[in-house]
Write a protein that holds these residues in place. Structure first.
Motif, PDB file in Angstrom:
ATOM      1  N   SER A 111      40.679  46.371  39.798  1.00  0.00           N
ATOM      2  CA  SER A 111      41.989  45.744  39.602  1.00  0.00           C
ATOM      3  C   SER A 111      42.439  45.008  40.856  1.00  0.00           C
ATOM      4  N   GLN A 230      32.092  45.223  36.268  1.00  0.00           N
ATOM      5  CA  GLN A 230      31.193  46.108  35.514  1.00  0.00           C
ATOM      6  C   GLN A 230      29.758  45.558  35.476  1.00  0.00           C
ATOM      7  N   LYS A 256      33.347  48.971  40.675  1.00  0.00           N
ATOM      8  CA  LYS A 256      32.577  50.023  39.981  1.00  0.00           C
ATOM      9  C   LYS A 256      31.284  50.460  40.687  1.00  0.00           C
TER      10      LYS A 256
HETATM   11  C1  LIG Z   1      36.671  48.529  35.101  1.00  0.00           C
HETATM   12  C2  LIG Z   1      36.939  47.074  35.140  1.00  0.00           C
HETATM   13  C3  LIG Z   1      38.013  46.549  35.876  1.00  0.00           C
HETATM   14  C4  LIG Z   1      39.051  47.420  36.552  1.00  0.00           C
HETATM   15  O1  LIG Z   1      38.527  48.176  37.567  1.00  0.00           O
HETATM   16  P1  LIG Z   1      39.398  49.398  38.166  1.00  0.00           P
HETATM   17  O2  LIG Z   1      38.533  49.892  39.294  1.00  0.00           O
HETATM   18  O3  LIG Z   1      39.554  50.390  37.062  1.00  0.00           O
HETATM   19  O4  LIG Z   1      40.680  48.852  38.618  1.00  0.00           O
HETATM   20  C5  LIG Z   1      38.142  45.186  35.947  1.00  0.00           C
HETATM   21  N1  LIG Z   1      37.283  44.370  35.317  1.00  0.00           N
HETATM   22  C6  LIG Z   1      36.240  44.837  34.586  1.00  0.00           C
HETATM   23  C7  LIG Z   1      35.316  43.876  33.927  1.00  0.00           C
HETATM   24  C8  LIG Z   1      36.042  46.203  34.470  1.00  0.00           C
HETATM   25  O5  LIG Z   1      35.030  46.674  33.722  1.00  0.00           O
END
Ligand SMILES: *Cc1c(COP(=O)(O)O)cnc(C)c1O
Length: 401
Positions: A111, A230, A256
């Motif tokens: 985020s 991701q 991630k």
């Molecule tokens: C998980 C995710 C986010 C958000 O990441 P956080 O670490 O939960 O804030 C943003 N974009 C994508 C594509 C994601 O899969």
């Protein structure tokens, strides 16, 4: 169960008492994990096909990550961004050497990485004297849960009751170039896109659509932001997913899998865009902290190895082949979509994925969902064939009950 006492239950009850009710966690509490195996408080073993939602890129307790973390923990934890540190500088060097980017901004989550990307894109146009601040995002996209990121995502559920939301955000249809053409204008600052919509069910962008969006952005002076939170760090069998398409973003966000389980976010930027930011224009207390960067350095070192990335592709083929066999036997899935070790299995007959998830937990398999009817797998990139076979057996057990 040991001694007939369910050690999970006490903690589950306490969870309900003290935690905000915004999650519905599984009814076991993990105690320890190694590789792609997890054990709960009752010493029941699980195979982990969820990978902490594409986070545990090298599995649990990887010896080299444990070593990187413990070594760093004995040297230096935190000093704030008044003072820089060696692991952060090295990580930025690795990321810029290995990608399109010239500069890196560190934060702690996907985020935050996206929040920085949007701020930088708007700032870039502001500094150039362009009257551009609109952002084009996509329906069914997911970019995180901050107010800005739920505005980028179009999910009604994620937004309900949280308004007013930041403005200047328009939504096009994924894989529809004409819908982007309709929205793009001399007010557009940036387009933000996922190469594969993970939360929507592992739905991949079509090659010609992505190339079309890249062209459209270039022709119109619009920045292209790829959200690789991701898809990045080996998940698609490339260090970053864009490398599979022969195009480059202007800004890329990563999180991630980057920390292998330690929170870290990174926004990667080209020089001419990065230069629109100056001292004080953005910041983060924890971003670029030595502990997270020390681990991420090791993750990138291991994952960027071409032999490692080829293995990811081989494991994708192996796992998908097994899943197809299982699906045939149990009439389980309407479609199996994969982009590297990132797999969405859409249930037949609009089956409820939460029911299947519960059955998986019971039989000792950890998976995650995407949407309401897709079972999602994002296992560790170094999962072994034996662990895959063990997980497949547990999936069969779940499907046959
Ligand atoms: C998980 C995710 C986010 C958000 O990441 P956080 O670490 O939960 O804030 C943003 N974009 C994508 C594509 C994601 O899969």
């Amino acid at each position: 169960m040991n001694n007939n006492i369910d050690k999970n239950k006490q903690l589950r009850d306490l969870y309900k008492e003290v935690m905000l009710p915004n999650y519905a966690p599984a009814d076991f509490i993990p105690e320890k994990a190694s590789g792609s195996s997890v054990w709960d408080k009752n010493n029941k073993k699980f195979i982990d096909f969820g990978g902490g939602i594409a986070v545990n890129s090298l599995g649990h307790s990887h010896p080299q990550l444990v070593s990187a973390l413990s070594k760093q923990s004995q040297k230096l934890w935190h000093l704030s961004n008044y003072i820089s540190n060696e692991p952060a500088i090295h990580l930025a060097k690795q990321l810029t050497d290995l990608t399109f980017a010239d500069k890196v901004y560190f934060s702690n989550s996907g985020s935050e990485a996206n929040e920085a990307a949007i701020k930088i894109a708007r700032r870039y146009h502001h500094e150039k004297g362009n009257n551009r601040n609109e952002i084009i995002a996509f329906n069914n996209s997911f970019h995180g849960r901050s107010l800005l990121n739920i505005s980028l995502g179009a999910s009604h559920n994620h937004r309900k009751g949280f308004g007013p939301l930041p403005g200047g955000i328009l939504h096009a249809d994924y894989n529809s170039l004409s819908s982007v053409e309709e929205l793009i204008s001399d007010k557009t600052a940036a387009v933000i896109i996922e190469l594969v919509q993970g939360e929507a069910g592992v739905v991949a962008a079509k090659q010609e659509f992505l190339l079309g969006v890249r062209d459209l952005c270039t022709q119109n002076g619009v920045l292209l932001i790829m959200d690789e939170v991701q898809s990045g760090v080996g998940r698609m069998g490339h260090l970053y997913g864009y490398m599979a398409f022969g195009i480059e973003p202007d800004i890329l966000t990563s999180a991630k899998g980057l920390g292998g389980g330690i929170p870290i976010g990174a926004t990667l930027i080209k020089n001419d865009i990065a230069s629109s930011m100056d001292v004080g224009s953005h910041g983060s207390t924890f971003g670029g902290n030595p502990m997270a960067c020390a681990v991420a350095n090791k993750v990138i070192e291991i994952v960027s190895n071409p032999t490692f990335l080829q293995e990811v592709k081989k494991k994708e083929a192996f796992l998908v082949n097994k899943l197809e066999g299982v699906s045939k036997k149990y009439q389980a899935f309407r479609e199996i979509r994969s982009s590297g070790l990132w797999i969405g299995c859409e249930l037949n007959n609009n089956g409820e994925v939460n029911d299947l998830l519960d059955k998986c937990y019971k039989s000792g398999l950890i998976a995650v969902s995407a949407g309401t009817s897709t079972l999602r797998f994002a296992p560790a990139l170094n999962i072994s064939e034996d662990e895959i076979l063990e997980g497949i057996k547990k999936l069969e057990k779940a499907l046959s009950t």
